[in-house]
Design a protein around this motif. Structure first.
Motif, PDB file in Angstrom:
ATOM      1  N   ILE A  14      19.273  16.765   4.779  1.00 14.27           N
ATOM      2  CA  ILE A  14      20.282  17.500   3.988  1.00 14.27           C
ATOM      3  C   ILE A  14      20.018  18.880   4.627  1.00 14.27           C
ATOM      4  O   ILE A  14      19.080  19.428   4.746  1.00 14.27           O
ATOM      5  CB  ILE A  14      19.683  17.453   2.470  1.00 14.27           C
ATOM      6  CG1 ILE A  14      19.979  16.298   1.716  1.00 14.27           C
ATOM      7  CG2 ILE A  14      20.811  18.693   1.544  1.00 14.27           C
ATOM      8  CD1 ILE A  14      19.610  16.220   0.349  1.00 14.27           C
ATOM      9  N   GLU A  15      21.211  19.347   5.100  1.00 10.53           N
ATOM     10  CA  GLU A  15      21.215  20.786   5.801  1.00 10.53           C
ATOM     11  C   GLU A  15      21.534  21.838   4.618  1.00 10.53           C
ATOM     12  O   GLU A  15      22.261  21.840   4.036  1.00 10.53           O
ATOM     13  CB  GLU A  15      22.294  20.651   6.790  1.00 10.53           C
ATOM     14  CG  GLU A  15      22.383  22.051   7.509  1.00 10.53           C
ATOM     15  CD  GLU A  15      23.553  22.337   8.640  1.00 10.53           C
ATOM     16  OE1 GLU A  15      23.598  23.353   9.154  1.00 10.53           O
ATOM     17  OE2 GLU A  15      24.264  21.155   8.792  1.00 10.53           O
ATOM     18  N   ILE A  57      21.641  17.393  -6.677  1.00 11.38           N
ATOM     19  CA  ILE A  57      21.092  17.021  -5.466  1.00 11.38           C
ATOM     20  C   ILE A  57      19.996  16.290  -5.606  1.00 11.38           C
ATOM     21  O   ILE A  57      19.894  15.133  -4.700  1.00 11.38           O
ATOM     22  CB  ILE A  57      20.583  18.550  -4.629  1.00 11.38           C
ATOM     23  CG1 ILE A  57      21.719  19.185  -4.315  1.00 11.38           C
ATOM     24  CG2 ILE A  57      19.684  18.155  -3.508  1.00 11.38           C
ATOM     25  CD1 ILE A  57      21.304  20.906  -4.033  1.00 11.38           C
ATOM     26  N   ILE A  58      19.119  16.230  -6.726  1.00 12.92           N
ATOM     27  CA  ILE A  58      18.124  15.155  -6.910  1.00 12.92           C
ATOM     28  C   ILE A  58      18.600  13.932  -7.231  1.00 12.92           C
ATOM     29  O   ILE A  58      18.140  13.108  -6.651  1.00 12.92           O
ATOM     30  CB  ILE A  58      17.227  15.829  -8.008  1.00 12.92           C
ATOM     31  CG1 ILE A  58      16.392  17.326  -7.289  1.00 12.92           C
ATOM     32  CG2 ILE A  58      16.446  14.780  -8.652  1.00 12.92           C
ATOM     33  CD1 ILE A  58      15.912  18.058  -8.465  1.00 12.92           C
ATOM     34  N   ILE A 106      23.320  13.776   5.870  1.00 13.71           N
ATOM     35  CA  ILE A 106      24.019  13.199   4.918  1.00 13.71           C
ATOM     36  C   ILE A 106      24.559  14.115   3.880  1.00 13.71           C
ATOM     37  O   ILE A 106      25.588  13.727   2.991  1.00 13.71           O
ATOM     38  CB  ILE A 106      22.948  12.055   4.070  1.00 13.71           C
ATOM     39  CG1 ILE A 106      21.888  12.659   3.368  1.00 13.71           C
ATOM     40  CG2 ILE A 106      22.522  10.922   5.047  1.00 13.71           C
ATOM     41  CD1 ILE A 106      20.937  11.933   2.483  1.00 13.71           C
ATOM     42  N   ALA A 107      24.218  15.163   3.885  1.00  8.72           N
ATOM     43  CA  ALA A 107      24.881  16.008   2.938  1.00  8.72           C
ATOM     44  C   ALA A 107      24.550  17.535   3.321  1.00  8.72           C
ATOM     45  O   ALA A 107      23.497  17.901   4.038  1.00  8.72           O
ATOM     46  CB  ALA A 107      24.277  15.982   1.436  1.00  8.72           C
ATOM     47  N   LYS A 159      28.649  14.823   2.037  1.00  7.60           N
ATOM     48  CA  LYS A 159      28.716  15.472   0.639  1.00  7.60           C
ATOM     49  C   LYS A 159      28.052  16.664   0.693  1.00  7.60           C
ATOM     50  O   LYS A 159      27.485  17.260   1.399  1.00  7.60           O
ATOM     51  CB  LYS A 159      27.529  14.443  -0.076  1.00  7.60           C
ATOM     52  CG  LYS A 159      27.374  14.582  -1.524  1.00  7.60           C
ATOM     53  CD  LYS A 159      28.471  14.183  -2.236  1.00  7.60           C
ATOM     54  CE  LYS A 159      28.123  14.454  -3.856  1.00  7.60           C
ATOM     55  NZ  LYS A 159      29.261  14.747  -4.560  1.00  7.60           N
ATOM     56  N   GLN A 160      28.934  17.628   0.034  1.00 10.37           N
ATOM     57  CA  GLN A 160      28.514  19.004  -0.128  1.00 10.37           C
ATOM     58  C   GLN A 160      28.040  19.343  -1.632  1.00 10.37           C
ATOM     59  O   GLN A 160      28.597  18.820  -2.595  1.00 10.37           O
ATOM     60  CB  GLN A 160      29.862  19.895   0.093  1.00 10.37           C
ATOM     61  CG  GLN A 160      30.093  19.674   1.589  1.00 10.37           C
ATOM     62  CD  GLN A 160      31.396  20.678   2.096  1.00 10.37           C
ATOM     63  OE1 GLN A 160      31.208  21.666   1.634  1.00 10.37           O
ATOM     64  NE2 GLN A 160      32.304  19.981   2.795  1.00 10.37           N
TER      65      GLN A 160
END
Length: 171
Positions: A116-117, A161-162, A137-138, A151-152
């Motif tokens: 995740i970035e 997010i969790i 991935i997001a 995915k944002q």
């Protein structure tokens, strides 16, 4: 409630000062509050210390011990001196993890695990890593990024997010 899953590895990546450690903490806290066993692996730059001058473990290491194990009723740690040998790869470090449902990895952006970035400034498109790295991935950013098909999430959507991490299936 907790679902049984095989050990899942999720990376947190981003540019310097983007908030990686902040989000890693929030994600770890949220997962543990949902009763997941969480481990973390953090990439550090050269020369970090986990023990400090004048502690017994520090003195043992400085005296020449290649491995020092510190143990108490609350925790234990192993320090291994590798001098200038090759740094351990992420997959080698993952083999050291025991009893974790989810491993949060901060750094190791060039490895192939899902990531995740964290994007600090969505206006500077040259800084986006999701276009350059494998398995992002997001993204987490304050503004929607139009050209991003990942995915944002907004920065305040920690619970979402969790849930995304819990439900993410690495094919």
């Amino acid at each position: 409630f907790k679902k049984k899953i095989k050990m899942k590895v999720i990376g947190i990546v981003g540019l310097k000062n983007s908030g990686k450690t902040f989000f890693a903490q929030k994600i770890i806290s949220g997962l543990t509050s949902r009763e997941f066993e969480v481990a973390s692996i953090k990439h550090a730059h050269d020369g970090f210390e986990i023990d400090h001058p004048q502690t017994d473990s520090f003195l043992h290491r400085k005296a020449g011990a290649k491995e020092v194990i510190i143990s108490s009723s609350k925790r234990w740690a192993k320090i291994t001196e590798i001098k200038n040998k090759d740094e351990k790869k992420l997959n080698e470090l993952l083999k050291e993890v025991q009893n974790a449902d989810i491993v949060i990895v901060e750094g190791y952006k060039n490895d192939i695990h899902p990531k995740i970035e964290i994007i600090k400034n969505s206006l500077d498109k040259s800084d986006f890593l999701f276009n350059k790295l494998k398995n992002v991935i997001a993204v987490i950013s304050e503004q929607k990024i139009d050209l991003c098909e990942k995915k944002q999430f907004k920065k305040n959507e920690i619970n979402e997010i969790i849930e995304f991490i819990i439900n993410y299936n690495d094919k």
